[in-house]
Design a protein around this motif. Structure first.
Motif, PDB file in Angstrom:
ATOM      1  N   TYR A 215       0.790  -1.106  -0.046  1.00 35.73           N
ATOM      2  CA  TYR A 215       0.048   0.203  -0.062  1.00 35.73           C
ATOM      3  C   TYR A 215       0.897   1.382   0.159  1.00 35.73           C
ATOM      4  N   VAL A 216       0.585   2.208  -1.130  1.00 37.06           N
ATOM      5  CA  VAL A 216       1.073   3.433  -0.906  1.00 37.06           C
ATOM      6  C   VAL A 216       0.215   4.381  -1.525  1.00 37.06           C
ATOM      7  N   PRO A 217      -0.044   5.503  -0.784  1.00 40.35           N
ATOM      8  CA  PRO A 217      -1.028   6.744  -1.296  1.00 40.35           C
ATOM      9  C   PRO A 217      -0.799   6.862  -2.541  1.00 40.35           C
ATOM     10  N   LEU A 218      -1.815   7.090  -3.429  1.00 36.43           N
ATOM     11  CA  LEU A 218      -1.788   7.132  -4.735  1.00 36.43           C
ATOM     12  C   LEU A 218      -0.844   8.414  -5.304  1.00 36.43           C
ATOM     13  N   GLU A 219      -0.950   9.581  -4.192  1.00 33.61           N
ATOM     14  CA  GLU A 219      -0.090  10.795  -4.761  1.00 33.61           C
ATOM     15  C   GLU A 219       1.356  10.264  -4.879  1.00 33.61           C
ATOM     16  N   PHE A 220       1.984   9.238  -4.252  1.00 30.76           N
ATOM     17  CA  PHE A 220       3.112   8.860  -4.375  1.00 30.76           C
ATOM     18  C   PHE A 220       3.507   7.468  -5.246  1.00 30.76           C
ATOM     19  N   TYR A 221       2.553   6.900  -5.417  1.00 32.16           N
ATOM     20  CA  TYR A 221       2.418   5.442  -6.113  1.00 32.16           C
ATOM     21  C   TYR A 221       3.136   5.515  -7.684  1.00 32.16           C
ATOM     22  N   GLY A 222       4.208   4.705  -7.602  1.00 29.34           N
ATOM     23  CA  GLY A 222       4.796   4.581  -8.834  1.00 29.34           C
ATOM     24  C   GLY A 222       5.580   5.821  -9.502  1.00 29.34           C
ATOM     25  N   THR A 223       5.816   6.976  -8.416  1.00 29.44           N
ATOM     26  CA  THR A 223       6.500   8.299  -9.083  1.00 29.44           C
ATOM     27  C   THR A 223       7.613   8.606  -8.127  1.00 29.44           C
ATOM     28  N   VAL A 224       7.400   8.074  -6.708  1.00 25.59           N
ATOM     29  CA  VAL A 224       8.426   8.879  -5.892  1.00 25.59           C
ATOM     30  C   VAL A 224       9.020   7.561  -5.078  1.00 25.59           C
TER      31      VAL A 224
END
Length: 267
Positions: A215-224
């Motif tokens: 689980y990673v919040p969508l604001e950071f998912y796959g980008t940070v």
């Protein structure tokens, strides 16, 4: 007359200022607000049995004990409502594969694929009331660790039954004492290796079976990439009486292992 306070949906429990670690506990609670309970078709006995099966019992206590034992206290983000209200770890749209078994962000089916909620009710009111505020709060928690330490490490604390339940889409593989769920972007090799070593004395570990992902919040998912994540799924018979029974001595052993993992993570 004053109105009763609304139920506490989630809680961020502070850790050390220099800790990047958030122990995320999304499925440990059994609390269902009265208004939500009114939309559930199960009678009281049936609901208690369903909660026994679907709740990751004692995982909040596990995270609390691990935080107490860790040399550097991690932060904890704990869901205070049952996942039968909303499941904060699901996608609230068509991307969510668990919608196929009635277990998207708002469940419509039980663990045994019986009807949980009436008809094709609109999930949006529950998503708006419970899911989105939870997601925003978790996003703020992760952003806080990034701002304070330059990185965030989310360790998702779950449990799962020894015997496959009918709702499981990928439950035909191994069911190790500790299943470690990974993500190709957010789970670096050092995090997976640290978890395997930390839980080595807990009966054995495996990866991504019967449950995969993190689980990673969508604001950071796959980008940070500074947000790392790992899911820890503990087989329930290793620490409690199934289903829904008391914890046993295995809980302390697992809490010590989780504390070792926290202490192994870079600050």
């Amino acid at each position: 007359m004053s109105r009763p306070a609304p139920p506490l949906t989630c809680e961020l429990l502070p850790g050390a200022d220099d800790s990047p670690v958030i122990l995320h506990v999304p499925h440990s609670a059994r609390e269902i607000p009265a208004g939500v309970r009114a939309g559930i078709l199960l009678d009281d006995g049936e609901l208690e049995r369903e909660l026994d099966l679907i709740t990751d019992a004692h995982t909040a206590e596990l995270a609390e004990e691990a935080a107490r034992l860790a040399a550097v206290t991690p932060w904890r983000f704990v869901n205070r409502l049952s996942r039968l209200v909303v499941d904060p770890e699901r996608f609230p749209d068509e991307r969510e594969e668990m919608r196929a078994v009635g277990m998207g962000a708002v469940y419509t089916r039980t663990t045994h694929q019986e009807v949980l909620r009436a008809g094709d009710g609109d999930p949006e009111p529950l998503v708006e009331r419970y899911f989105r505020p939870y997601a925003r709060a978790m996003t703020r928690a992760v952003a806080g660790r990034l701002a304070a330490t330059g990185r965030a490490v989310i360790v998702d604390v779950h449990s799962y039954p020894a015997v496959r339940l009918p709702y499981e889409l990928h439950g035909d593989g191994p069911r190790p004492p500790v299943c470690l769920g990974t993500d190709s972007f957010h789970t670096p090799p050092w995090l997976a290796a640290a978890a395997r070593e930390a839980f080595a004395e807990c009966g054995g570990t495996g990866f991504d079976s019967p449950f995969a992902g993190t689980y990673v919040p969508l604001e950071f998912y796959g980008t940070v990439p500074r947000v790392s994540a790992l899911m820890v799924e503990i087989r329930r018979d290793t620490y409690m009486s199934e289903p829904g029974g008391p914890a046993g001595p295995g809980l302390s052993r697992l809490a010590s292992a989780l504390a070792r993992l926290v202490d192994a993570l870079p600050g």
